[in-house]
Structures are given as structure tokens and as C-alpha cells.
Design an enzyme around this catalytic site. Structure first.
Site, PDB file in Angstrom:
ATOM      1  N   SER A  85       2.020  -7.245  -1.962  1.00 25.85           N
ATOM      2  CA  SER A  85       2.851  -6.173  -1.714  1.00 25.85           C
ATOM      3  C   SER A  85       2.261  -4.715  -2.285  1.00 25.85           C
ATOM      4  CB  SER A  85       4.314  -6.125  -2.221  1.00 25.85           C
ATOM      5  OG  SER A  85       4.003  -6.525  -3.807  1.00 25.85           O
ATOM      6  N   THR A 187       6.983  -2.662  -4.555  1.00 28.72           N
ATOM      7  CA  THR A 187       6.345  -1.527  -5.327  1.00 28.72           C
ATOM      8  C   THR A 187       6.054  -1.842  -6.894  1.00 28.72           C
ATOM      9  OG1 THR A 187       7.665   0.042  -3.963  1.00 28.72           O
ATOM     10  CG2 THR A 187       6.422   0.873  -5.847  1.00 28.72           C
ATOM     11  N   THR A 205       2.170   0.976  -3.882  1.00 26.39           N
ATOM     12  CA  THR A 205       2.662  -0.231  -2.885  1.00 26.39           C
ATOM     13  C   THR A 205       1.591   0.076  -1.376  1.00 26.39           C
ATOM     14  OG1 THR A 205       4.631  -1.161  -1.693  1.00 26.39           O
ATOM     15  CG2 THR A 205       4.243   1.488  -1.814  1.00 26.39           C
ATOM     16  N   ARG A 215       4.460   4.478   9.014  1.00 24.76           N
ATOM     17  CA  ARG A 215       5.535   4.528   8.172  1.00 24.76           C
ATOM     18  C   ARG A 215       5.185   4.818   6.844  1.00 24.76           C
ATOM     19  NH1 ARG A 215       7.565   1.773   3.473  1.00 24.76           N
ATOM     20  NH2 ARG A 215      10.018   1.912   3.552  1.00 24.76           N
ATOM     21  N   VAL A 216       5.764   5.613   6.264  1.00 28.70           N
ATOM     22  CA  VAL A 216       5.665   6.067   4.807  1.00 28.70           C
ATOM     23  C   VAL A 216       6.978   5.823   4.140  1.00 28.70           C
ATOM     24  CG1 VAL A 216       5.342   8.019   3.037  1.00 28.70           C
ATOM     25  CG2 VAL A 216       3.866   7.817   5.133  1.00 28.70           C
ATOM     26  N   THR A 238      11.929   1.018  -6.498  1.00 30.24           N
ATOM     27  CA  THR A 238      11.547  -0.250  -5.845  1.00 30.24           C
ATOM     28  C   THR A 238      12.642  -0.606  -4.895  1.00 30.24           C
ATOM     29  OG1 THR A 238      10.543  -2.503  -5.827  1.00 30.24           O
ATOM     30  CG2 THR A 238      12.145  -2.012  -7.502  1.00 30.24           C
ATOM     31  N   GLY A 239      12.113  -1.197  -3.690  1.00 34.54           N
ATOM     32  CA  GLY A 239      12.762  -1.732  -2.795  1.00 34.54           C
ATOM     33  C   GLY A 239      12.928  -0.678  -1.536  1.00 34.54           C
TER      34      GLY A 239
HETATM   35  N1  GLY Z   1       9.409   1.015  -1.853  1.00 34.36           N
HETATM   36  C1  GLY Z   1       8.223   0.748  -1.222  1.00 34.36           C
HETATM   37  C2  GLY Z   1       8.443   1.213   0.254  1.00 34.36           C
HETATM   38  O1  GLY Z   1       9.661   1.252   0.627  1.00 34.36           O
HETATM   39  O2  GLY Z   1       7.765   1.335   0.859  1.00 34.36           O
END
Ligand code: GLY
Length: 330
Positions: A85, A187, A205, A215-216, A238-239
Site C-alpha cells: 500500500s 497510508t 501511499t 485518481r488522487v 489514513t483510509g
Molecule cells: N488515504 C489514502 C488514499 O485514499 O489514497
């Protein structure tokens, strides 16, 4: 002196035998008395935070700068091909491309960020180079890669065999259904307070597995995945990045601390905003995981998330330990 304050200071002093307390520390930027400070301290997301903290602590414990510590810390999982990840070994997007997001912020509110960066193992160091060597704060995609190469970062294949295998398996259904705490075990965010009393943070991440190309998430966005205010505190997330961006999560956590909330209260309030908006938007909270960790200028920390399973690593003068975060959905 107010008696409650005196009692607090006395008990804190008694508890300080093993801790590096700094009574009546003077803030580097505000020149104000801010009370007792536990420092240095570093906190980071998930279990890979333990090894990352070790690298950060090697710098912090020698009076090093928090900025150097957080960069060195998050480079550990970035370089690990077994971490699915972050950085090298990260899961690819739906086109099979490993695209990385990262940002960094120091005690002077200097910021640097890269998004959708391919072929570079250490996006956090590219983000730092953006911060220190360009007039900009964020570079994305081909421009970020071009810049990284111009700075001497090597171009490498980041798609390891295990991630490629997972992607090929995923292609059979091509359903984008991130699994909470698995594909979202994402992350590494790290925040630190150094012996000089200064805060910095880093966040990096490979983003959500099998995301759309381009996608960001929140991780490279200052104010969403990371925020540092050297007068107040720092936070990282994170998440599900979309949910963190929706509430400008880490800026919110820091602003809540500015209003007097503890780091724990601030993380809980930020999660409750996401919970509320999820309900308003008619979405299912069970499909979402977001976790925040926060550190204030006094070295106190907090953490909170939507559902169980999120843990974080805390390293202070008492050692380096993994802690399960409290959560909303019980
Ligand atoms: N928290 C990492 C992402 O959504 O890319």
C-alpha cells in the site's frame, strides 16, 4: 499559581522520571510559555509504523530535526516490496500502473507534494525536493516524474510480482470495492515533535488499490492527509481519501486543537463530521474507514477512526509501541 495547575504540574513532574520533559518550554515560533512538553515523540499509522518510527527515532533521539525524522521514517515502508500500500510493492491502479502520492510539511509551514507519480520508489523525498528546490508546492504525473529524474532519483519498476498477480485476479471482475482495513491498510502518515520543540509531518501511499488512473487521494493534499501548525500541533490521516478530503480532515483536527480540544477530542470530532456527512449523503458507514492521529505542541497524542482494526505506532522516551485506536462503529 492556580492550585489545579500546580497539582497538574506536580503530578506531571513526578511522572517524568523516564520521560524527557521540558518544563516551561519556550516555543520556537511564538516565544510563549506553553507548559510541560514531552519530547521528542513520533507517531505513525498502522503496524509498519513501528519500523518507520525506529528510523525516525534514530534521528530524534540525537537531537535531529523532526523534518528529517519523518522523511527517514516513511522511507522505510516506501522501500519495502512486501508492503502492498506504499511505494515499491504498492498495488497498481486499474490499468496496472503503480501511482504514488506523498506530501511533507515542516515547522515553518513549508510544504511539498507529489501526486500520481510513477517509477520513483521514494515519493516523499521527491515531495521534499519540490518543497526545497522549486517555487511550487505540488507537482503531478509526468511533470512530477520529469522533476524527480532531473533531481537524480532513479527510474524503477515498482510493480512487484505479488501486486501484479493481485491486479490480474482483480481484472477478472474489475469491481472497485475497496475492503476496509485491507486494501485500506494504506497510508503511512507520520508526525513528530523534536527536541527543539518543532513539529513536522510526512504522508505517503500508493493510494486505493485498483483506483481509476489519475485518481488522487488525501495523502498528497496538505490540509487533508496531513497538516502541521508549529504553534498548535499536527495531524495525519489514513483510509478512504475521498472522505478525508471532503472535510479537509487534518486541517480540521489541527484547528480543533487550536480551539482547545485535546488531540484525542479533535480526532473524535473530525471522525464525527465524516459520520454525519455519510448519513446525510445516504451512504453506508460500514463501507468506510478513516483514521486520524494527532500530536499537539506539548507532545500529547490522540487517535480515532470509524471502525475497529486501525492501529498506530507511538515512540517516545518510554519506547516504541503499537496501539489499537478507539473507534466509532461499535
Ligand atoms: N488515504 C489514502 C488514499 O485514499 O489514497
Amino acid at each position: 499559581m492556580h492550585s489545579n495547575r500546580r497539582k497538574f504540574l506536580q503530578s506531571a513532574t513526578m511522572a517524568s522520571v523516564a520521560l524527557a520533559f521540558d518544563p516551561f518550554c519556550v516555543s520556537a515560533t511564538t516565544k510563549e510559555t506553553v507548559g510541560i512538553v514531552r519530547k521528542p515523540v513520533v507517531i505513525s499509522t498502522w503496524s509498519f509504523g513501528i519500523q518507520a518510527n525506529d528510523a525516525a527515532w534514530a534521528i530524534l533521539s540525537k537531537d535531529g530535526r523532526a523534518l528529517d525524522a519523518v522523511e527517514a521514517g516513511v522511507r522505510v515502508p516506501e522501500a519495502d516490496p512486501n508492503e502492498r500500500s506504499v511505494g515499491y510493492g504498492g498495488r497498481p491502479d486499474r490499468d496496472g500502473r503503480v501511482t504514488l502520492d506523498a506530501c511533507i510539511m515542516d515547522e515553518w509551514s513549508n510544504i511539498g507534494s507529489v501526486a500520481c507519480l510513477e517509477y520513483i520508489k521514494h515519493p516523499i523525498s521527491v515531495a521534499r525536493a519540490v518543497m526545497e528546490k522549486t517555487p511550487h508546492v505540488m507537482l503531478v504525473g509526468d511533470g512530477a516524474l520529469q522533476f524527480a529524474l532531473s533531481q537524480g532519483f532513479p527510474k524503477e519498476n515498482l510493480l512487484v510480482e505479488a501486486s501484479e498477480k493481485e491486479w490480474k485476479e482483480w481484472l477478472k471482475t474489475s469491481k472497485y470495492e475497496p475492503v476496509v482495513n485491507i486494501e485500506n491498510h494504506d497510508t503511512i502518515g507520520m508526525i513528530a515533535l523534536d527536541n527543539q520543540g518543532n513539529l513536522s509531518g510526512a504522508c505517503t501511499t500508493s493510494g486505493m488499490a485498483f483506483k481509476m488512473h489519475g485518481r488522487v487521494g488525501d495523502s498528497p493534499i496538505i490540509g487533508a492527509g496531513l497538516y502541521v501548525d508549529n504553534e498548535i500541533g499536527a495531524a495525519t490521516a489514513t483510509g478512504h481519501g475521498e472522505e478525508v478530503i471532503r472535510i479537509a480532515g487534518c486541517h480540521l483536527v489541527v484547528e480543533l486543537m487550536r480551539q482547545g480540544k485535546t488531540p484525542q477530542q479533535a480526532c473524535e470530532e473530525a471522525v464525527s463530521r465524516i459520520v454525519k456527512l455519510t448519513k446525510i449523503r445516504g451512504k453506508n458507514l460500514k463501507d468506510i474507514q478513516v483514521g486520524f492521529i494527532a500530536l499537539n505542541k506539548q507532545g500529547e497524542h490522540g487517535a480515532y477512526c470509524i471502525q475497529g482494526g486501525f492501529n498506530y505506532a507511538l515512540n517516545d522516551a518510554t519506547g516504541n509501541k503499537l496501539i489499537d485506536a478507539d473507534y466509532f462503529l461499535k
